[in-house]
Design an enzyme around this catalytic site. Sequence first.
Site, PDB file in Angstrom:
ATOM      1  N   ASP A 538       1.029  -1.281  -0.018  1.00 14.83           N
ATOM      2  CA  ASP A 538       0.042   0.093   0.074  1.00 14.83           C
ATOM      3  C   ASP A 538       0.964   1.272   0.126  1.00 14.83           C
ATOM      4  OD1 ASP A 538       0.577   0.567   2.824  1.00 14.83           O
ATOM      5  OD2 ASP A 538      -0.544  -1.144   3.172  1.00 14.83           O
ATOM      6  N   GLU A 613      23.634 -21.603 -18.780  1.00 14.11           N
ATOM      7  CA  GLU A 613      22.483 -20.845 -17.958  1.00 14.11           C
ATOM      8  C   GLU A 613      23.251 -19.615 -17.256  1.00 14.11           C
ATOM      9  OE1 GLU A 613      19.379 -24.434 -17.356  1.00 14.11           O
ATOM     10  OE2 GLU A 613      21.229 -24.307 -15.901  1.00 14.11           O
TER      11      GLU A 613
END
Length: 729
Positions: A538, A613
């Site tokens: 919030d 990777e």
Amino acid sequence: MGIIYNKEHKTITLQTKHTSYQMKIGNLDYLIHLYYGPSICDADMSYQIMQYDRGFSGNPYESRDARTFSLDAQPQEFSTQQQGDFRTTSIEVVNSDGSYSYNGRTAGYKISSGKYQLDTLPCTFATDADTVDTLEVTLTDSVSDVQAVLLYSVFEEADIITRAVKVVNRGNAPIHLKKIMSVCLDFLNGSDFDLVSLPGRYGQERQVERQHMTHHIHTIGSVRGSSSHQQNPFVILCDRNATEDYGKCYGFSLMYSGNFLAEAELDQYDQLRLVMGIHPKQFVYELKPGEVFEGPETVMAFTEHGFTGLSHLYHDFYRNNLCRSKFVQEVQRPVLINSWEAAFMDFDDVKLVEIAKAARNMGVDLLVMDDGWFGKRDDDNSGLGDWYVNEDKIKCGLHKLVEQINDLGMKFGIWFEPEMVSEDSDLYRAHPDWAMQIPGRHAVRSRNQMVLDMSRKDVQDYLIKKVNGILDDADIFYVKWDINRSLTDIWSNNAAPEKQGEVYHRYILGLYHVMDEIIKTHPDILFEGCSGGGGRYDAAMLHYYPQYWVSDNNHPIDRLKLHYGTSFVYPVCTMGAHISDSGKFVPIKTKAVVAMCGTFGYELDATHLSEEEQAVCKEQSGQFRKFYPLIIKGDYYRLTNPFKPGNMTAWQHVSKDKSESLLSVVVTNLTCNGPQEYIRAKGLAPDALYSINGGEELYSGSALMNAGLPIDREVEDYSSFQFYLKKQE
Ligand code: GLA
């Protein structure tokens, strides 16, 4: 001047660059709301109000035989209690004689320059670049002498108006506040409005929902002691035909992290009232003579340019006027790797250093040691509250561990969940009374942890000391502040029985105090908020933390919706987004494209990745760094709605000067032999020419925005594309 008082009409107009907001000191000194919308300068808008003798309506006593003035039909700035207005109230008090009544009439007003601040609650602020004026209107109930002081600050350039309220007991007897809303906004004609909110659940926060207004009170709120996963303290009222790009939208963002309530009521005359503030559930706040109660701030915005226009207003405002952390304006934020999904609580110092070494090859800047490093914490049944290093795990000690990470050229971050305590902890054994528990009853279990009574000063002091102690012990660059359960058993052992109705709110005040103290003492630490993912995401939290973990759900396809919904109000620079093992059919490139719509990082065991990777990740981290200023500071556009059926989700970042843009597309569901898809760009300069990904061919902004870009169909599921558009000088 952003605020104009018109003596003749007794109107007060708040003026931003494109909007006007008007109120009037009206009949019997009631503060009447007249207008909020596109700019009307300071024209007196009271001509709109028609008054009739409405059946069953109450009329103020002083009106005598005149039956046409009823608060039940008047648009007001702050609806009163028991005065013949049967719609939802902005305030409810119990007076010292036991009566339930509040009749606020305008007693005065004050206009000043600068932004108001609240003493107890977080607020937005003005920067040197802002022109801000403040209006303070005092309403008084003449019998109790209780004042409601309505505060408005007008951010002219930002097109933002903030509101807050203070209740001041100037009488000589205590009162009890049972409801206090920070904003009340009445619309004379509200039947064509829709209400948009961001409901969700754990792992699926801030999904977007839209409902037509009908004749009842539509409520959005949380009673979980936190703003919650389930609802968010942000709502939009918009035209029924408003879209992403067109239509009137009003936004209301409440800066509060506890129980909240938004009520939108379509009344008998098709008038609409929106109120928003602290949820009245189990809220009874005693105000003694001379005492002041502050309600949280609401940030309001209006635009005629649909949801995108509204989001841009909030994004700009929250990037500039909400959080004082230096990281908000920083040119880069670190690419981080978090230990949670790599090892959960099963790690030691050696494992962390191994992860860091592998992560260094991936271009990661920061290792975050998540849950499990303190007290006795091998699973989530014990240890919370014991904020000292578990030396069975971190054998070399925190200081040495951080040194080893720093020696790799990386920074170090750490996880806390300060508001919680495990029954199986030294802290609970020493202070069982610090945990919230109703006398004679067993506390509700949730993740097998209890909630510390944050309203207590001794609890606050303990946490400030403990957390600061750890932060001072080593070179800590980042803190993840978590809270992993909702509040129940609201009871403070420190408060008298008649004060228990204050505990929900005092918990939040205590929390803000603790965060304030720790953050002020460590201005160079980057804080990230978290609540079982994005459960307390919030505006008040974003006042303290420049970034917030969007969700524990890292599945990249689910994340498309999570980022979409969150972006309605909160800027992309606040959104914690990582690549994890979740989504095993999704290529790592797509995971990276999705995580770049946020503060980019990894949430996996880097030691399990092959060298190839790791090299791919290194390239992605590099890409993120390259695009960072554009992503974090640019305008964000939602190009498709992932909640609607479709084959692709697309979004775009455009630099403020429109000279560059990053357009991202994820293929979510390609139908066999289906039509060609085109993604239309937004926000470009129509007449400018843009190259794509450094290619020689040039495309006009207008073509890209109107005809769009064809997206290759001959790709694997969950493929993704990034188009970097560069304007030719
Ligand atoms: C919450 C957070 C996770 C992780 C765990 C640790 O669920 O959202 O990221 O920190 O807590 O317990």
